[in-house]
Structures are given as C-alpha cells and as structure tokens.
Design a protein around this motif. Structure first.
Motif, PDB file in Angstrom:
ATOM      1  N   UNK A 145       0.845  -1.203   0.000  1.00  0.00           N
ATOM      2  CA  UNK A 145       0.000   0.000   0.000  1.00  0.00           C
ATOM      3  C   UNK A 145       0.878   1.250   0.000  1.00  0.00           C
ATOM      4  N   UNK A 146       1.885   1.284   0.872  1.00  0.00           N
ATOM      5  CA  UNK A 146       2.762   2.462   0.941  1.00  0.00           C
ATOM      6  C   UNK A 146       3.511   2.648  -0.370  1.00  0.00           C
ATOM      7  N   UNK A 147       3.953   1.543  -0.958  1.00  0.00           N
ATOM      8  CA  UNK A 147       4.656   1.631  -2.234  1.00  0.00           C
ATOM      9  C   UNK A 147       3.726   2.182  -3.316  1.00  0.00           C
ATOM     10  N   UNK A 148       2.464   1.731  -3.305  1.00  0.00           N
ATOM     11  CA  UNK A 148       1.500   2.219  -4.297  1.00  0.00           C
ATOM     12  C   UNK A 148       1.263   3.718  -4.142  1.00  0.00           C
ATOM     13  N   UNK A 149       1.369   4.209  -2.918  1.00  0.00           N
ATOM     14  CA  UNK A 149       1.050   5.614  -2.641  1.00  0.00           C
ATOM     15  C   UNK A 149       2.243   6.563  -2.836  1.00  0.00           C
ATOM     16  N   UNK A 150       3.416   6.005  -3.116  1.00  0.00           N
ATOM     17  CA  UNK A 150       4.595   6.865  -3.266  1.00  0.00           C
ATOM     18  C   UNK A 150       4.903   7.140  -4.735  1.00  0.00           C
ATOM     19  N   UNK A 151       3.881   7.381  -5.495  1.00  0.00           N
ATOM     20  CA  UNK A 151       4.026   7.775  -6.905  1.00  0.00           C
ATOM     21  C   UNK A 151       3.078   8.950  -7.121  1.00  0.00           C
ATOM     22  N   UNK A 152       3.579   9.997  -7.779  1.00  0.00           N
ATOM     23  CA  UNK A 152       2.799  11.241  -7.904  1.00  0.00           C
ATOM     24  C   UNK A 152       1.477  11.017  -8.643  1.00  0.00           C
ATOM     25  N   UNK A 153       1.510  10.242  -9.731  1.00  0.00           N
ATOM     26  CA  UNK A 153       0.275  10.023 -10.500  1.00  0.00           C
ATOM     27  C   UNK A 153      -0.736   9.228  -9.689  1.00  0.00           C
ATOM     28  N   UNK A 208      -5.636   8.949  -6.046  1.00  0.00           N
ATOM     29  CA  UNK A 208      -6.204   8.700  -4.720  1.00  0.00           C
ATOM     30  C   UNK A 208      -6.848   9.967  -4.150  1.00  0.00           C
ATOM     31  N   UNK A 209      -6.160  11.093  -4.308  1.00  0.00           N
ATOM     32  CA  UNK A 209      -6.696  12.366  -3.811  1.00  0.00           C
ATOM     33  C   UNK A 209      -8.011  12.698  -4.529  1.00  0.00           C
ATOM     34  N   UNK A 210      -8.042  12.482  -5.838  1.00  0.00           N
ATOM     35  CA  UNK A 210      -9.258  12.762  -6.610  1.00  0.00           C
ATOM     36  C   UNK A 210     -10.397  11.838  -6.188  1.00  0.00           C
ATOM     37  N   UNK A 211     -10.089  10.560  -5.974  1.00  0.00           N
ATOM     38  CA  UNK A 211     -11.136   9.597  -5.592  1.00  0.00           C
ATOM     39  C   UNK A 211     -11.634   9.845  -4.168  1.00  0.00           C
ATOM     40  N   UNK A 212     -10.771  10.378  -3.307  1.00  0.00           N
ATOM     41  CA  UNK A 212     -11.203  10.702  -1.945  1.00  0.00           C
ATOM     42  C   UNK A 212     -12.246  11.814  -1.981  1.00  0.00           C
ATOM     43  N   UNK A 213     -12.081  12.733  -2.924  1.00  0.00           N
ATOM     44  CA  UNK A 213     -13.016  13.855  -3.038  1.00  0.00           C
ATOM     45  C   UNK A 213     -14.232  13.487  -3.882  1.00  0.00           C
ATOM     46  N   UNK A 221      -4.496   6.560   5.580  1.00  0.00           N
ATOM     47  CA  UNK A 221      -5.008   7.286   4.402  1.00  0.00           C
ATOM     48  C   UNK A 221      -5.275   8.756   4.751  1.00  0.00           C
ATOM     49  N   UNK A 222      -5.777   9.012   5.946  1.00  0.00           N
ATOM     50  CA  UNK A 222      -5.980  10.417   6.347  1.00  0.00           C
ATOM     51  C   UNK A 222      -4.641  11.165   6.367  1.00  0.00           C
ATOM     52  N   UNK A 223      -3.601  10.491   6.856  1.00  0.00           N
ATOM     53  CA  UNK A 223      -2.264  11.095   6.877  1.00  0.00           C
ATOM     54  C   UNK A 223      -1.781  11.374   5.449  1.00  0.00           C
ATOM     55  N   UNK A 224      -1.984  10.409   4.569  1.00  0.00           N
ATOM     56  CA  UNK A 224      -1.577  10.563   3.167  1.00  0.00           C
ATOM     57  C   UNK A 224      -2.335  11.723   2.513  1.00  0.00           C
ATOM     58  N   UNK A 225      -3.633  11.791   2.759  1.00  0.00           N
ATOM     59  CA  UNK A 225      -4.432  12.871   2.150  1.00  0.00           C
ATOM     60  C   UNK A 225      -4.006  14.226   2.698  1.00  0.00           C
ATOM     61  N   UNK A 226      -3.753  14.280   4.010  1.00  0.00           N
ATOM     62  CA  UNK A 226      -3.309  15.535   4.634  1.00  0.00           C
ATOM     63  C   UNK A 226      -1.961  15.978   4.064  1.00  0.00           C
ATOM     64  N   UNK A 227      -1.026  15.038   3.980  1.00  0.00           N
ATOM     65  CA  UNK A 227       0.326  15.384   3.528  1.00  0.00           C
ATOM     66  C   UNK A 227       0.401  15.617   2.023  1.00  0.00           C
ATOM     67  N   UNK A 228      -0.626  15.172   1.304  1.00  0.00           N
ATOM     68  CA  UNK A 228      -0.636  15.390  -0.154  1.00  0.00           C
ATOM     69  C   UNK A 228      -1.052  16.814  -0.498  1.00  0.00           C
ATOM     70  N   UNK A 229      -1.616  17.533   0.482  1.00  0.00           N
ATOM     71  CA  UNK A 229      -2.065  18.904   0.219  1.00  0.00           C
ATOM     72  C   UNK A 229      -0.878  19.743  -0.244  1.00  0.00           C
ATOM     73  N   UNK A 230      -1.042  20.431  -1.341  1.00  0.00           N
ATOM     74  CA  UNK A 230       0.028  21.256  -1.879  1.00  0.00           C
ATOM     75  C   UNK A 230       1.006  20.476  -2.719  1.00  0.00           C
ATOM     76  N   UNK A 231       0.867  19.158  -2.703  1.00  0.00           N
ATOM     77  CA  UNK A 231       1.780  18.309  -3.477  1.00  0.00           C
ATOM     78  C   UNK A 231       1.142  17.895  -4.797  1.00  0.00           C
TER      79      UNK A 231
END
Lengths: 117, 117
Positions: free
Chosen positions: A22-30, A35-40, A97-107
């Motif tokens: 899961x972490x490996x899947x989340x460490x790619x910008x695309x 994930x950010x788009x699907x969360x919203x 996932x909440x941490x990932x979404x929070x830290x993705x802000x501005x990224x």
C-alpha cells in the motif's frame, strides 16, 4: 478503459492487505493524484484522468492501486469506475489514508472539474 | 563504515520530513530490517548489519533512511552509530512507525544477537 477481453478484475481481501504494498502504491505522484481525486469524488471513471498520462501508463497505475487494495474497480458498460477502499484501509491501517491525504495537500493539484462522466 | 574523508552527515529537520520519502524509504526489506532492529536496540553500529549486505549497499540503505529523516547517524571513532528518530516521526506522522513495526512482524527477522559492538 474497460475491455470486454480483459481478465476479471481481482481485488485483495482486507485480510490480505500488505502495508508495504500500500505504501509503495502511494509513493508515486500520478497514483497519489488519483487517490486524492477519488477521496473527493468517489466513482470517477479512468477516462477522467486521461489528460494526465497515456492510457497504457494510467492502466498500469490503476492496476497497482487495485492490486494493493487501495481502490476498487468495476466495469460499467464501457467505463471502468473507481472508488477508494477507504473504510477497509482505515480498519486495517488506522490513520494512514488520512495522513496521506493531509500530507498530499500542496503536493498534488486536486482536479477542479473532475466528474464521473 | 565511518570515514574521515566523508562529507558531514546531514539530517533533515522535522519540519522538512516528507511522508512520501519516509514511506518510500520504509518499503525496502533491508531498510525495514534496519528500522526494526533499531527500534529494539537503539545505537547499533552500521557494522552490525554487514552480514546482511555488502558495505556499499548498506551505506546506500542507511543514507536513504537518514536523508528521509528515519534515522540519525553519528560517527563515534571508527563506528557509525544509528538511532531511529521515533519521537520526531511520531510527532510529525502520528501512528506511522508503530504501524510499520506492527506490520513488519513476521516479515523481517529480528536480529537475535544484535548489539552496539
């Protein structure tokens, strides 16, 4: 992106989720942008993201996310619909996932006009 | 592994920690084994891990961990001493390291006889 000749879409059970996959899947910008788009906006079709990458590259990114258990995919007609498996991820890896979404802000830039069309 | 000719060891400030760099650093079996060992035994020298990989490969893994903010390294004489920056990681990314340590159980073998010698 749905194909009538494609193999059935397989999804890991929650008990088979692997934190490191899961972490490996989340460490790619695309993939993070997806994930950010699907969360919203749950239920976005793969085609919504076509402006960001070629179809074959996108297909690979969606497959990585699906096989890690991050998203669920379902073919509806000619569209492949995607949803974030947030409740299951929250149950298995609380807070991640909440941490990932929070830290993705501005990224990553949220897709302002994303729709399921 | 310490070298008198090496550049000074640089460490990111807690405000500069990047979740995605940290997650990427943690999705490697060798680096995960290092983190698990340091969680149990703070202050291990790099040389303790030499049986697991060649010196140059180990040096790269330790650098990735240090540059992500996961570990602190300090040269003491000819030894390079490593500690997990757990308190800072917990402050910046609550729950992440505990989750990683929990999920690493059964995945990496704890070093039974690890010491700081």
């Amino acid at each position: 992106m749905a194909s009538r000749t494609a193999s059935p879409l397989t999804h890991p059970d929650i008990d088979d989720f692997d934190l490191f996959k899961v972490m490996s899947a989340l460490t790619d910008e695309t993939r993070l942008a997806i994930v950010v788009a699907l969360a919203a906006s749950p239920g976005l079709a793969c085609s919504v993201f076509r402006q960001d990458a070629t179809a074959s590259v996108l297909t690979r990114h969606f497959r990585v996310l699906r096989e890690a258990g991050v998203i669920h995919q379902q073919d509806v007609g000619t569209r492949r619909i995607n949803t974030l498996r947030k409740e299951e991820l929250d149950e298995r890896f609380p807070g991640l996932i909440d941490l990932v979404l929070k830290e993705s802000a501005g990224r990553v830039t949220p897709r302002a006009n994303a729709s399921s069309a």
